[in-house]
Design a protein around this motif. Structure first.
Motif, short mmCIF file in Angstrom:
data_model
loop_
_atom_site.label_atom_id
_atom_site.label_comp_id
_atom_site.label_asym_id
_atom_site.label_seq_id
_atom_site.Cartn_x
_atom_site.Cartn_y
_atom_site.Cartn_z
N SER A 1 56.34 9.98 -9.29
CA SER A 1 55.14 9.89 -10.21
C SER A 1 54.94 9.26 -11.61
O SER A 1 54.18 8.55 -11.78
N ASN A 2 56.61 9.46 -11.99
CA ASN A 2 56.48 8.93 -13.48
C ASN A 2 56.54 7.24 -13.19
O ASN A 2 55.80 6.32 -13.81
N ARG A 3 57.17 6.59 -12.28
CA ARG A 3 56.74 5.38 -11.76
C ARG A 3 55.48 4.90 -11.48
O ARG A 3 54.98 3.61 -11.87
N ALA A 4 54.71 5.52 -10.76
CA ALA A 4 53.40 5.26 -10.35
C ALA A 4 52.47 5.33 -11.30
O ALA A 4 51.56 4.36 -11.50
N LEU A 5 52.47 6.19 -12.46
CA LEU A 5 51.60 6.29 -13.54
C LEU A 5 52.10 5.05 -14.31
O LEU A 5 50.97 4.39 -15.08
N ALA A 6 53.23 4.71 -14.47
CA ALA A 6 53.69 3.51 -15.43
C ALA A 6 52.97 2.19 -14.87
O ALA A 6 52.81 1.40 -15.54
N ASP A 7 52.68 2.23 -13.56
CA ASP A 7 52.24 1.04 -12.94
C ASP A 7 50.63 1.17 -12.90
O ASP A 7 49.95 0.35 -12.22
N GLY A 8 50.15 2.04 -13.33
CA GLY A 8 48.68 2.26 -13.72
C GLY A 8 47.94 3.20 -12.50
O GLY A 8 46.86 3.13 -12.29
N CYS A 9 48.54 3.64 -11.80
CA CYS A 9 48.02 4.38 -10.41
C CYS A 9 47.62 5.77 -11.12
O CYS A 9 48.13 6.25 -11.89
N VAL A 10 46.47 6.05 -10.48
CA VAL A 10 45.92 7.41 -10.93
C VAL A 10 45.35 8.28 -9.95
O VAL A 10 45.32 9.58 -9.93
N ARG A 11 45.62 8.02 -8.46
CA ARG A 11 45.18 8.67 -7.18
C ARG A 11 46.41 9.62 -6.65
O ARG A 11 47.63 8.92 -6.79
N ALA A 12 46.17 10.64 -6.17
CA ALA A 12 47.36 11.37 -5.44
C ALA A 12 47.79 10.67 -4.34
O ALA A 12 49.15 10.48 -4.06
N GLN A 13 46.95 9.91 -3.73
CA GLN A 13 47.59 9.05 -2.78
C GLN A 13 48.41 8.00 -3.08
O GLN A 13 49.07 7.63 -2.29
N ASP A 14 48.44 7.73 -4.30
CA ASP A 14 49.42 6.83 -4.76
C ASP A 14 50.79 7.24 -4.76
O ASP A 14 51.70 6.46 -4.85
N LEU A 15 51.12 8.68 -4.90
CA LEU A 15 52.25 8.94 -4.97
C LEU A 15 52.95 8.92 -3.21
O LEU A 15 53.84 8.89 -3.21
N PHE A 16 52.01 8.88 -2.32
CA PHE A 16 52.36 8.60 -0.85
C PHE A 16 52.78 7.57 -0.46
O PHE A 16 53.43 7.33 0.47
N ASP A 17 52.11 6.39 -1.03
CA ASP A 17 52.02 5.09 -0.57
C ASP A 17 53.05 4.21 -1.73
O ASP A 17 52.81 4.15 -2.74
N GLY A 18 54.17 3.50 -1.18
CA GLY A 18 54.62 2.53 -1.92
C GLY A 18 55.80 3.27 -2.89
O GLY A 18 56.33 2.35 -3.63
N GLN A 19 56.17 4.55 -2.85
CA GLN A 19 57.12 5.04 -3.67
C GLN A 19 58.24 5.22 -3.19
O GLN A 19 59.28 5.69 -3.74
N GLY A 20 58.66 5.01 -1.71
CA GLY A 20 59.84 5.29 -1.12
C GLY A 20 60.05 6.61 -0.87
O GLY A 20 61.36 6.95 -0.24
N LEU A 21 59.07 7.51 -0.91
CA LEU A 21 59.15 8.86 -0.48
C LEU A 21 59.21 9.20 1.00
O LEU A 21 58.54 8.40 1.65
N GLU A 22 60.05 10.26 1.32
CA GLU A 22 60.01 10.56 2.76
C GLU A 22 58.77 11.67 2.87
O GLU A 22 58.93 12.66 2.09
N VAL A 23 57.77 11.14 3.33
CA VAL A 23 56.65 12.12 3.73
C VAL A 23 56.68 12.67 4.96
O VAL A 23 56.49 11.82 6.20
N LEU A 24 56.52 13.99 5.16
CA LEU A 24 56.42 14.76 6.61
C LEU A 24 55.14 15.37 6.56
O LEU A 24 54.66 16.06 5.90
N GLU A 25 54.34 14.87 7.85
CA GLU A 25 52.92 15.48 7.89
C GLU A 25 52.98 16.61 8.55
O GLU A 25 53.67 16.77 9.64
N PHE A 26 52.35 17.63 8.15
CA PHE A 26 52.25 18.77 8.68
C PHE A 26 50.89 19.02 9.43
O PHE A 26 49.78 18.95 8.76
N THR A 27 50.93 19.07 10.90
CA THR A 27 49.82 18.70 11.89
C THR A 27 48.76 19.73 11.60
O THR A 27 49.18 20.92 11.47
N ARG A 28 47.67 19.59 12.42
CA ARG A 28 46.33 20.35 12.28
C ARG A 28 46.92 21.63 13.19
O ARG A 28 46.80 22.84 12.92
N GLU A 29 47.71 21.20 14.14
CA GLU A 29 48.08 22.38 14.90
C GLU A 29 49.20 23.10 14.49
O GLU A 29 49.07 24.46 14.75
N GLU A 30 49.89 22.62 13.62
CA GLU A 30 51.01 23.30 12.90
C GLU A 30 50.23 24.28 11.90
O GLU A 30 50.77 25.35 11.80
#
Length: 416
Positions: free
Chosen positions: A357-386
């Motif tokens: 999030s520090n990197r994303a903010l330094a790049d001018g990002c403002v959306r929560a979605q920006d943390l999920f895209d392009g930051q190299g984080l491993e994102v696990l989706e918790f499905t609707r069924e789960e």
């Protein structure tokens, strides 16, 4: 009441390997670090008893009681008659709230296992030799290594079911062949005197990670016409409802707010909770800045972020997310629905997400979605069924943005 599952690791080996001695030392080591440790001992002989003729509790059972609880100040014991033998996982499931449960035995439980091989035990030496031979021959972990080393004499029948398996996560040994095989398979090896290092290994990868629960309550809401945190819901401030719901699963409870002076009543309402009121790190508002404030304020490895207007925020969902994060090593566990991610009822790995999030903010990002895209984080989706499996009644993502929303939710209040 929310039961927080206890992670468990099995200590396994052959007879006279030294399992009990190692478990005893590990319990003492982990307790000295402030951890809550539970233990399970697998007794291979039928008919053991911890109660004796002549005792009142024994008389209860002799009269036909299928379950007897013996209670005294500071202690309680439960003796229950069961059909057959309980599965290890069911036993551990009945022991919630521990930072870790150390299980002695139960090789076939499916739990992560630490294998013991001691040079003073002939059976262990035979296993180590077979284990090393199988490793050198390229056999996969979990192979019946004894088949690769026939002629082990009297030990063979006992050893065929007591070999390292795919569930083996570490080996404790003083046998060179076992060390060599473990190295080939990439399994960490510890000596019998390396209790502190083994404790480090368990604490890092297998103990329950503490969770900082962060409730975001920034302040004035234009659409609501007043602060959402203090807007009444069923006669009480909405923020109080969120705290009461989520406190049972929080090792640390934080409210991020720019109106701390208006929320001081929380200390009086919840005197048993050390609630921290933390201002935003950034002057400008924004979803990503709010998440960054949460990560900056948190003290623990896992950070659950929940918006204060989520009337039915789910402690059970936070627990389930934490279990999945521990199992998968994900950086973010986030629920998804037909509209996409729910970042304000997600769980974050603090170290990775604070840096991202520090990197994303330094790049001018403002959306929560920006943390999920392009930051190299491993994102696990918790499905609707789960989510539905964890929270069958649903509603955990319902939020109130306007007085009309609030009225409608109050009128359809679940009444939990």
């Amino acid at each position: 009441m929310i039961n927080v599952p206890s992670p468990a690791v099995a200590i396994v080996g052959r007879h006279n390997s030294g399992k009990t001695t190692l478990v005893e030392k590990l319990i003492a080591e982990l307790v000295s670090r402030g951890l809550d440790v539970g233990s399970v001992k697998h007794h291979s002989h039928k008919g053991f008893d911890i109660d004796y003729p002549g005792k009142d509790s024994y008389r209860h059972r002799a009269a036909g009681a299928s379950e007897t609880v013996i209670a005294a100040p500071g202690q309680m014991a439960r003796i229950k008659t069961v059909e057959g033998e309980m599965e290890c996982r069911d036993i551990v499931r009945s022991m919630p709230g521990h930072d870790i449960v150390l299980v002695e035995g139960y090789r076939k439980s499916g739990l992560p296992t630490i294998e013991i091989m001691r040079s003073g035990n002939p059976a262990d030496v035979a296993v180590a030799e077979a284990f090393a031979k199988g490793a050198k021959n390229g056999a996969s972990l979990g192979t019946d290594f004894i088949q690769a080393s026939r002629g082990q004499g009297a030990y063979q029948a006992d050893l065929e079911s007591k070999m390292p398996r795919a569930s083996t996560v570490a080996i404790v040994t003083d046998i060179p062949q076992a060390e060599e095989a473990a190295d080939i398979y990439g399994i960490p090896v510890f000596g019998f005197d390396d209790v502190e290092k083994l404790g480090d290994f368990l604490q890092e990868d297998y103990t329950r990670h503490c969770v900082s629960v962060v409730i975001q309550a920034g302040g004035e809401s234009r659409r609501m016409g007043r602060s959402k945190a203090t807007v009444p819901f069923r006669g009480k401030p909405l923020i109080g409802r969120l705290i009461a719901r989520l406190a049972p699963v929080a090792d640390e409870l934080i409210v991020t707010t720019n109106e701390a002076e208006n929320l001081q009543f929380l200390h009086e309402e919840f005197p048993h909770l050390d609630i921290r009121l933390v201002p935003d790190v950034h002057e400008q508002r924004g979803a990503l800045r709010g998440l960054n404030t949460a990560f900056s304020a948190a003290r623990f490895p896992y950070v659950a972020v929940v918006a204060c207007d989520m009337v039915f925020a789910s402690p059970s969902l936070i627990v389930a997310e934490a279990v999945r994060m521990s199992q998968t090593k994900a950086d973010i566990v986030v629920p998804v629905n037909q509209y996409g991610f729910e970042p304000f009822h997600a769980l974050y790995r603090r170290s990775a997400c604070l840096a991202a999030s520090n990197r994303a903010l330094a790049d001018g990002c403002v959306r929560a979605q920006d943390l999920f895209d392009g930051q190299g984080l491993e994102v696990l989706e918790f499905t609707r069924e789960e989510v539905i499996e964890v929270e069958p009644r649903g509603g955990c993502f319902v939020n109130v943005n306007t007085p009309e929303d609030l009225k409608r939710v109050e009128e359809t209040f679940f009444g939990e």
